[in-house]
Scaffold this motif. Sequence first.
Motif, PDB file in Angstrom:
ATOM      1  N   GLN A 127      45.835 -38.633  33.807  1.00 23.81           N
ATOM      2  CA  GLN A 127      45.449 -38.587  32.392  1.00 23.81           C
ATOM      3  C   GLN A 127      44.912 -37.202  32.075  1.00 23.81           C
ATOM      4  N   GLU A 128      45.467 -36.608  31.067  1.00 20.86           N
ATOM      5  CA  GLU A 128      45.005 -35.301  30.610  1.00 20.86           C
ATOM      6  C   GLU A 128      44.055 -35.521  29.438  1.00 20.86           C
ATOM      7  N   MET A 129      43.146 -34.590  29.224  1.00 25.92           N
ATOM      8  CA  MET A 129      42.173 -34.728  28.144  1.00 25.92           C
ATOM      9  C   MET A 129      42.861 -34.933  26.794  1.00 25.92           C
ATOM     10  N   ASP A 130      43.999 -34.290  26.592  1.00 26.26           N
ATOM     11  CA  ASP A 130      44.721 -34.433  25.327  1.00 26.26           C
ATOM     12  C   ASP A 130      45.244 -35.853  25.098  1.00 26.26           C
ATOM     13  N   ASP A 131      45.297 -36.674  26.163  1.00 25.13           N
ATOM     14  CA  ASP A 131      45.755 -38.062  26.029  1.00 25.13           C
ATOM     15  C   ASP A 131      44.714 -38.954  25.357  1.00 25.13           C
ATOM     16  N   PHE A 132      43.460 -38.513  25.312  1.00 23.60           N
ATOM     17  CA  PHE A 132      42.373 -39.337  24.809  1.00 23.60           C
ATOM     18  C   PHE A 132      42.137 -39.109  23.325  1.00 23.60           C
ATOM     19  N   PRO A 133      41.572 -40.109  22.639  1.00 20.82           N
ATOM     20  CA  PRO A 133      41.223 -39.917  21.222  1.00 20.82           C
ATOM     21  C   PRO A 133      40.087 -38.900  21.082  1.00 20.82           C
ATOM     22  N   ALA A 134      39.912 -38.400  19.873  1.00 18.25           N
ATOM     23  CA  ALA A 134      38.939 -37.330  19.604  1.00 18.25           C
ATOM     24  C   ALA A 134      37.525 -37.687  20.048  1.00 18.25           C
ATOM     25  N   ASP A 135      37.097 -38.934  19.845  1.00 13.93           N
ATOM     26  CA  ASP A 135      35.721 -39.305  20.207  1.00 13.93           C
ATOM     27  C   ASP A 135      35.504 -39.256  21.725  1.00 13.93           C
ATOM     28  N   VAL A 136      36.532 -39.606  22.484  1.00 12.14           N
ATOM     29  CA  VAL A 136      36.425 -39.542  23.943  1.00 12.14           C
ATOM     30  C   VAL A 136      36.416 -38.083  24.397  1.00 12.14           C
ATOM     31  N   ARG A 137      37.265 -37.255  23.790  1.00 12.81           N
ATOM     32  CA  ARG A 137      37.271 -35.831  24.131  1.00 12.81           C
ATOM     33  C   ARG A 137      35.910 -35.208  23.823  1.00 12.81           C
ATOM     34  N   ALA A 138      35.295 -35.588  22.695  1.00  9.03           N
ATOM     35  CA  ALA A 138      33.974 -35.056  22.334  1.00  9.03           C
ATOM     36  C   ALA A 138      32.920 -35.497  23.351  1.00  9.03           C
ATOM     37  N   ALA A 139      32.995 -36.760  23.795  1.00  7.55           N
ATOM     38  CA  ALA A 139      32.026 -37.265  24.769  1.00  7.55           C
ATOM     39  C   ALA A 139      32.161 -36.549  26.110  1.00  7.55           C
ATOM     40  N   ALA A 140      33.364 -36.068  26.422  1.00  2.02           N
ATOM     41  CA  ALA A 140      33.621 -35.388  27.682  1.00  2.02           C
ATOM     42  C   ALA A 140      33.541 -33.870  27.559  1.00  2.02           C
ATOM     43  N   ALA A 141      33.056 -33.373  26.436  1.00  2.00           N
ATOM     44  CA  ALA A 141      32.965 -31.926  26.235  1.00  2.00           C
ATOM     45  C   ALA A 141      32.142 -31.309  27.368  1.00  2.00           C
ATOM     46  N   GLY A 142      32.628 -30.214  27.916  1.00  3.42           N
ATOM     47  CA  GLY A 142      31.939 -29.535  29.006  1.00  3.42           C
ATOM     48  C   GLY A 142      32.448 -29.929  30.392  1.00  3.42           C
ATOM     49  N   LEU A 143      33.346 -30.907  30.475  1.00  8.89           N
ATOM     50  CA  LEU A 143      33.861 -31.351  31.760  1.00  8.89           C
ATOM     51  C   LEU A 143      34.569 -30.228  32.507  1.00  8.89           C
ATOM     52  N   ASP A 144      35.397 -29.471  31.815  1.00 10.28           N
ATOM     53  CA  ASP A 144      36.123 -28.389  32.473  1.00 10.28           C
ATOM     54  C   ASP A 144      35.174 -27.388  33.139  1.00 10.28           C
TER      55      ASP A 144
END
Length: 136
Positions: free
Chosen positions: A113-130
């Motif tokens: 699963q790539e970050m782009d596969d997730f909806p915006a709210d999930v991407r926001a919650a995972a901000a800083g993971l990289d």
Amino acid sequence: MRFMMLVIPKGYEKASPDTMPDADQVAEMMKYNESLAKAGVLLNLDGLLPPSAGVRVSFAAGKPKVTDGPFAEAKECVGGYWMIQVKSREEAIEWAKRAPMSDNEIIEVRQVQEMDDFPADVRAAAAGLDELIGKK
């Protein structure tokens, strides 16, 4: 697209902690690994010790419990993996079909699963993971 090719050797779930592959098998596998590298699709690979050398941490009622291997309920286990980057699921399957496996081994191919596969709210919650994992 990234895919993980998981090696599932039948019987490995009951193998002793000191189980080692045969040198001839390793030499054959190295030829395959080199072909992945030469094609520019290999990102990473590793073999894993048997479950008898591992532990499981479960969380019943929110409390961690450590159980030493082997695990009685285990029917299959992962013995190793390749992480590859290819253009399609079909290409990943073709690479898996070329692996020098024996009759008692299976390769499971799973897309990462790539970050782009997730909806915006999930991407926001995972901000800083990289940054946490050292990705740019």
